[in-house]
Design an enzyme around this catalytic site. Structure first.
Site, PDB file in Angstrom:
ATOM      1  N   SER A 198      -3.984  -6.631  -3.179  1.00 41.71           N
ATOM      2  CA  SER A 198      -3.863  -7.237  -4.509  1.00 41.71           C
ATOM      3  C   SER A 198      -5.132  -7.964  -4.953  1.00 41.71           C
ATOM      4  O   SER A 198      -5.068  -9.023  -5.583  1.00 41.71           O
ATOM      5  CB  SER A 198      -2.645  -8.170  -4.570  1.00 41.71           C
ATOM      6  OG  SER A 198      -1.461  -7.428  -4.348  1.00 41.71           O
ATOM      7  N   GLU A 252      -0.654   2.554   5.025  1.00 47.38           N
ATOM      8  CA  GLU A 252       0.171   3.661   4.499  1.00 47.38           C
ATOM      9  C   GLU A 252       0.122   4.855   5.452  1.00 47.38           C
ATOM     10  O   GLU A 252       1.110   5.566   5.626  1.00 47.38           O
ATOM     11  CB  GLU A 252      -0.308   4.023   3.080  1.00 47.38           C
ATOM     12  CG  GLU A 252       0.128   2.958   2.079  1.00 47.38           C
ATOM     13  CD  GLU A 252      -0.808   2.776   0.891  1.00 47.38           C
ATOM     14  OE1 GLU A 252      -1.628   3.668   0.600  1.00 47.38           O
ATOM     15  OE2 GLU A 252      -0.720   1.704   0.245  1.00 47.38           O
ATOM     16  N   GLY A 301      -7.310  -1.406  -4.065  1.00 46.01           N
ATOM     17  CA  GLY A 301      -6.494  -0.274  -4.475  1.00 46.01           C
ATOM     18  C   GLY A 301      -6.349  -0.231  -5.985  1.00 46.01           C
ATOM     19  O   GLY A 301      -7.224   0.264  -6.702  1.00 46.01           O
ATOM     20  N   GLY A 302      -5.247  -0.778  -6.495  1.00 43.03           N
ATOM     21  CA  GLY A 302      -4.895  -0.686  -7.913  1.00 43.03           C
ATOM     22  C   GLY A 302      -6.042  -1.009  -8.871  1.00 43.03           C
ATOM     23  O   GLY A 302      -6.310  -0.242  -9.803  1.00 43.03           O
ATOM     24  N   GLU A 309      -5.900  -6.091   5.888  1.00 44.43           N
ATOM     25  CA  GLU A 309      -4.998  -5.836   4.760  1.00 44.43           C
ATOM     26  C   GLU A 309      -3.573  -6.191   5.181  1.00 44.43           C
ATOM     27  O   GLU A 309      -2.885  -5.357   5.800  1.00 44.43           O
ATOM     28  CB  GLU A 309      -5.043  -4.356   4.362  1.00 44.43           C
ATOM     29  CG  GLU A 309      -6.381  -3.909   3.821  1.00 44.43           C
ATOM     30  CD  GLU A 309      -6.234  -2.712   2.882  1.00 44.43           C
ATOM     31  OE1 GLU A 309      -6.729  -2.795   1.753  1.00 44.43           O
ATOM     32  OE2 GLU A 309      -5.601  -1.712   3.259  1.00 44.43           O
ATOM     33  N   ASN A 322     -10.300   2.158  -2.910  1.00 50.55           N
ATOM     34  CA  ASN A 322      -9.421   3.148  -2.279  1.00 50.55           C
ATOM     35  C   ASN A 322      -8.532   3.710  -3.386  1.00 50.55           C
ATOM     36  O   ASN A 322      -7.593   3.053  -3.822  1.00 50.55           O
ATOM     37  CB  ASN A 322      -8.579   2.471  -1.187  1.00 50.55           C
ATOM     38  CG  ASN A 322      -7.607   3.442  -0.551  1.00 50.55           C
ATOM     39  OD1 ASN A 322      -7.622   4.636  -0.847  1.00 50.55           O
ATOM     40  ND2 ASN A 322      -6.749   2.930   0.318  1.00 50.55           N
ATOM     41  N   TRP A 323      -8.860   4.915  -3.821  1.00 51.03           N
ATOM     42  CA  TRP A 323      -8.114   5.505  -4.943  1.00 51.03           C
ATOM     43  C   TRP A 323      -6.749   6.048  -4.519  1.00 51.03           C
ATOM     44  O   TRP A 323      -5.941   6.437  -5.363  1.00 51.03           O
ATOM     45  CB  TRP A 323      -8.935   6.635  -5.591  1.00 51.03           C
ATOM     46  CG  TRP A 323     -10.029   6.148  -6.496  1.00 51.03           C
ATOM     47  CD1 TRP A 323     -10.341   4.850  -6.801  1.00 51.03           C
ATOM     48  CD2 TRP A 323     -10.951   6.967  -7.234  1.00 51.03           C
ATOM     49  NE1 TRP A 323     -11.403   4.807  -7.672  1.00 51.03           N
ATOM     50  CE2 TRP A 323     -11.797   6.091  -7.957  1.00 51.03           C
ATOM     51  CE3 TRP A 323     -11.151   8.339  -7.348  1.00 51.03           C
ATOM     52  CZ2 TRP A 323     -12.819   6.559  -8.788  1.00 51.03           C
ATOM     53  CZ3 TRP A 323     -12.168   8.811  -8.166  1.00 51.03           C
ATOM     54  CH2 TRP A 323     -12.990   7.921  -8.885  1.00 51.03           C
ATOM     55  N   LYS A 324      -6.521   6.135  -3.212  1.00 51.47           N
ATOM     56  CA  LYS A 324      -5.244   6.669  -2.699  1.00 51.47           C
ATOM     57  C   LYS A 324      -4.985   8.039  -3.347  1.00 51.47           C
ATOM     58  O   LYS A 324      -5.929   8.791  -3.573  1.00 51.47           O
ATOM     59  CB  LYS A 324      -4.117   5.654  -2.919  1.00 51.47           C
ATOM     60  CG  LYS A 324      -4.495   4.276  -2.350  1.00 51.47           C
ATOM     61  CD  LYS A 324      -3.357   3.297  -2.283  1.00 51.47           C
ATOM     62  CE  LYS A 324      -3.862   1.973  -1.735  1.00 51.47           C
ATOM     63  NZ  LYS A 324      -2.809   0.988  -1.511  1.00 51.47           N
TER      64      LYS A 324
HETATM   65  P1  13P Z   1      -3.958  -2.952  -3.839  1.00 52.41           P
HETATM   66  O1  13P Z   1      -5.325  -3.491  -4.196  1.00 52.41           O
HETATM   67  O2  13P Z   1      -3.375  -2.065  -4.865  1.00 52.41           O
HETATM   68  O3  13P Z   1      -3.054  -4.048  -3.370  1.00 52.41           O
HETATM   69  O4  13P Z   1      -4.185  -1.983  -2.554  1.00 52.41           O
HETATM   70  C1  13P Z   1      -4.882  -2.471  -1.462  1.00 52.41           C
HETATM   71  C2  13P Z   1      -5.150  -1.336  -0.537  1.00 52.41           C
HETATM   72  O5  13P Z   1      -4.251  -0.781   0.054  1.00 52.41           O
HETATM   73  C3  13P Z   1      -6.543  -0.907  -0.390  1.00 52.41           C
HETATM   74  O6  13P Z   1      -6.686  -0.061   0.708  1.00 52.41           O
END
Ligand code: 13P
Length: 244
Positions: free
Chosen positions: A206, A95, A227-228, A161, A7-9
């Protein structure tokens, strides 16, 4: 089968996405036992889908509107996501729920719309830290999954999540993940007709190459929503390899 979804957001400009795809593809070999998907921001869906064509990496949207078209400034429809090359869509990310007021009612309509446009919904559920501290985790998961009673049986993936684990470096503990995933599976069994088949339940929050092997050892975990760490092509390629 295991599942690794990036998920690149709201990250990456065009040249950064191009560099990512080049570096990731140099390191990536498709495996019959791993399904890999990337959810880029809207402006990058087409170029990312083009880069991964014939390399068995799926491309997902990060959100989609329930109506196929109309006067909804700033939104994108499931039809439009499909048109640019998506085969799935992340729905109900915390989010979206927290920052953009996405309701369970809206999500029920979005899941139906995704199905109507042949997009696989990846429905995100999870409790906030306050809800966990008040002992409400399973109630929250129950409420968030109950929207599926309104959509009827539909193929989907689910991601657990915990909100407090997203972007914090605080990964949930194995026992917490096992309890939540077992609850989600049990709830899905009561909501879904058996002919839909097993629903993969991914963990997100995470996830890194350092902790992913331990997560994959948990029998209830079908993979990761990342995510990150998914913004780094070497890390994301490692996560995909670890799942194989
Ligand atoms: P992180 O891996 O940065 O904690 O983000 C998780 C996320 O929100 C994936 O949708």
């Amino acid at each position: 089968m295991r599942f690794v979804v990036a998920n690149w957001k709201m990250n990456f400009l065009s040249d950064q996405a191009r560099d990512f795809c080049e570096a990731f593809l140099a390191d990536y070999t498709a495996s019959p036992s791993v399904t890999t998907a990337i959810a880029p921001p809207f402006h990058l869906i087409r170029p990312v889908a083009d880069s991964f064509r014939s390399r068995q990496v799926r491309v997902f949207g990060q959100n989609g509107h329930a109506d196929p078209k109309g006067a909804f400034t700033g939104e994108i429809s499931m039809a439009q996501l499909q048109d640019v090359g998506c085969s799935g869509v992340i729905l109900g990310h915390s989010e979206r729920r927290q920052l953009f007021g996405e309701t369970d009612e809206a999500l029920a309509a979005k899941v139906k719309a995704a199905r109507d446009w042949n997009l696989l919904p990846l429905l995100c559920v999870g409790e906030t830290l306050e809800e966990r501290q008040r002992g409400q985790t399973l109630d929250v998961l129950d409420r968030q999954l109950s929207i599926l009673a309104r959509t009827g049986p539909t193929p989907l993936w689910v991601a657990y999540e915990p909100v407090w684990a997203i972007g914090t470096g605080l990964r949930a503990e194995v026992a917490q993940i096992r309890e939540a995933h077992a609850f989600i599976q049990a709830k899905l069994r009561t909501l879904m007709a058996p002919n839909i088949g097993p629903v993969p339940v991914l963990y997100g929050g995470s996830v890194t190459p350092e902790n992913f092997p331990e997560l994959l050892d948990i029998p209830e975990v079908a993979g990761g929503l990342v995510g990150g760490a998914s913004l780094d092509p070497a890390k994301f390629a490692t996560l995909v390899k670890q799942a194989g």
